[in-house]
Write a protein that holds these residues in place. Structure first.
Motif, short mmCIF file in Angstrom:
data_model
loop_
_atom_site.label_atom_id
_atom_site.label_comp_id
_atom_site.label_asym_id
_atom_site.label_seq_id
_atom_site.Cartn_x
_atom_site.Cartn_y
_atom_site.Cartn_z
N MET A 1 32.37 24.28 73.57
CA MET A 1 32.50 25.03 72.35
C MET A 1 33.83 25.78 72.34
N LYS A 2 34.25 26.24 73.50
CA LYS A 2 35.54 26.94 73.57
C LYS A 2 36.67 25.99 73.20
N GLU A 3 36.50 24.71 73.54
CA GLU A 3 37.50 23.71 73.19
C GLU A 3 37.64 23.59 71.67
N LEU A 4 36.51 23.58 70.96
CA LEU A 4 36.53 23.52 69.50
C LEU A 4 37.23 24.74 68.93
N GLU A 5 36.85 25.90 69.45
CA GLU A 5 37.43 27.15 68.96
C GLU A 5 38.94 27.19 69.19
N SER A 6 39.37 26.77 70.37
CA SER A 6 40.80 26.80 70.66
C SER A 6 41.57 25.79 69.81
N LEU A 7 40.96 24.65 69.52
CA LEU A 7 41.60 23.68 68.64
C LEU A 7 41.81 24.25 67.24
N LEU A 8 40.80 24.97 66.76
CA LEU A 8 40.90 25.54 65.41
C LEU A 8 41.90 26.68 65.34
N LYS A 9 42.08 27.40 66.45
CA LYS A 9 42.99 28.54 66.46
C LYS A 9 44.44 28.14 66.75
N THR A 10 44.63 26.94 67.23
CA THR A 10 45.97 26.50 67.61
C THR A 10 46.91 26.45 66.40
N LYS B 1 40.33 16.29 60.37
CA LYS B 1 39.93 16.71 61.71
C LYS B 1 39.56 18.19 61.72
N LYS B 2 40.38 19.01 61.06
CA LYS B 2 40.11 20.44 61.01
C LYS B 2 38.77 20.71 60.32
N THR B 3 38.49 19.96 59.26
CA THR B 3 37.23 20.11 58.53
C THR B 3 36.04 19.75 59.41
N VAL B 4 36.13 18.61 60.08
CA VAL B 4 35.03 18.18 60.95
C VAL B 4 34.83 19.16 62.09
N LEU B 5 35.92 19.65 62.67
CA LEU B 5 35.82 20.63 63.75
C LEU B 5 35.17 21.93 63.26
N ASN B 6 35.57 22.38 62.07
CA ASN B 6 34.98 23.61 61.51
C ASN B 6 33.48 23.44 61.26
N ILE B 7 33.08 22.31 60.70
CA ILE B 7 31.66 22.06 60.44
C ILE B 7 30.90 21.98 61.76
N THR B 8 31.47 21.30 62.75
CA THR B 8 30.82 21.18 64.06
C THR B 8 30.67 22.54 64.71
N PHE B 9 31.72 23.32 64.69
CA PHE B 9 31.71 24.65 65.29
C PHE B 9 30.67 25.54 64.60
N ALA B 10 30.66 25.53 63.27
CA ALA B 10 29.69 26.33 62.51
C ALA B 10 28.27 25.87 62.82
N SER B 11 28.07 24.58 62.91
CA SER B 11 26.75 24.03 63.21
C SER B 11 26.24 24.50 64.58
N ILE B 12 27.10 24.48 65.55
CA ILE B 12 26.72 24.93 66.90
C ILE B 12 26.38 26.41 66.90
N LEU B 13 27.20 27.21 66.22
CA LEU B 13 26.93 28.65 66.15
C LEU B 13 25.59 28.94 65.47
N ILE B 14 25.31 28.23 64.38
CA ILE B 14 24.05 28.42 63.65
C ILE B 14 22.87 27.99 64.52
N LYS B 15 22.98 26.84 65.15
CA LYS B 15 21.90 26.35 66.00
C LYS B 15 21.63 27.32 67.15
N ASP B 16 22.69 27.84 67.76
CA ASP B 16 22.52 28.81 68.85
C ASP B 16 21.81 30.07 68.37
N GLU B 17 22.17 30.55 67.20
CA GLU B 17 21.57 31.77 66.65
C GLU B 17 20.09 31.55 66.34
N VAL B 18 19.77 30.45 65.70
CA VAL B 18 18.37 30.16 65.36
C VAL B 18 17.56 29.93 66.64
N SER B 19 18.13 29.23 67.60
CA SER B 19 17.44 29.01 68.88
C SER B 19 17.12 30.32 69.58
#
Length: 151
Positions: A1-10, A18-36
């Protein structure tokens, strides 16, 4: 997940797709983690919670593994294993159909229904918290765009 975040901040120029897919993936992981994390105290996974909601939606009527699998959000879920775990927790029951012995019917138990009445408002609040930074118009637009992306 840190890899995704660093890619988006670069500062590097990522292709917009690619930026769109990374943002959606990152948001999805954050949401899943919060709900879990919200479901963890109840010893229920997101996938198990989804099965319980599907069975509640049957309004007392039985469902079968195939129907549950078709309605699952994550199509990669092992529905048999999920149902087995929910049976052990006494949240669902499995019965052999009297008319067709090869057919297995799955029902949510009263305990499963009661658990959902406890979890539902907590999930609602979590979803409200997750989306609190967006206006109603932004939420509607985001939903339109995500629906368009899936179709």
């Amino acid at each position: 997940m840190k890899e995704l975040e660093s890619l988006l901040k670069t500062k590097a120029k990522l292709p917009l797709s690619k930026k769109t897919v990374l943002n959606i993936t990152f948001a999805s992981i954050l949401i899943k983690d919060e709900v879990s994390s919200v479901l963890k105290p109840f010893d229920v996974s997101i996938e198990q919670f989804n099965v319980l909601r599907i069975l509640r939606g049957q309004n007392g009527n039985p469902s079968n593994l195939q129907d549950i699998q078709e309605r699952m959000i994550s199509k990669m879920s092992n529905t048999t294993r999920l149902v087995d775990k929910l049976i052990v927790k006494d949240l669902v029951e499995r019965h052999i159909c009297e008319k067709n012995r090869r057919k297995v019917e799955i029902f949510i138990t009263d305990k499963g229904l009661k658990l959902l009445t406890i979890i539902d408002p907590i999930i609602d609040k979590t979803e409200d918290d997750i989306t609190a930074g967006l206006s109603r118009d932004e939420l509607e637009q985001l939903n339109l765009l995500l629906t368009k992306l899936r179709t």
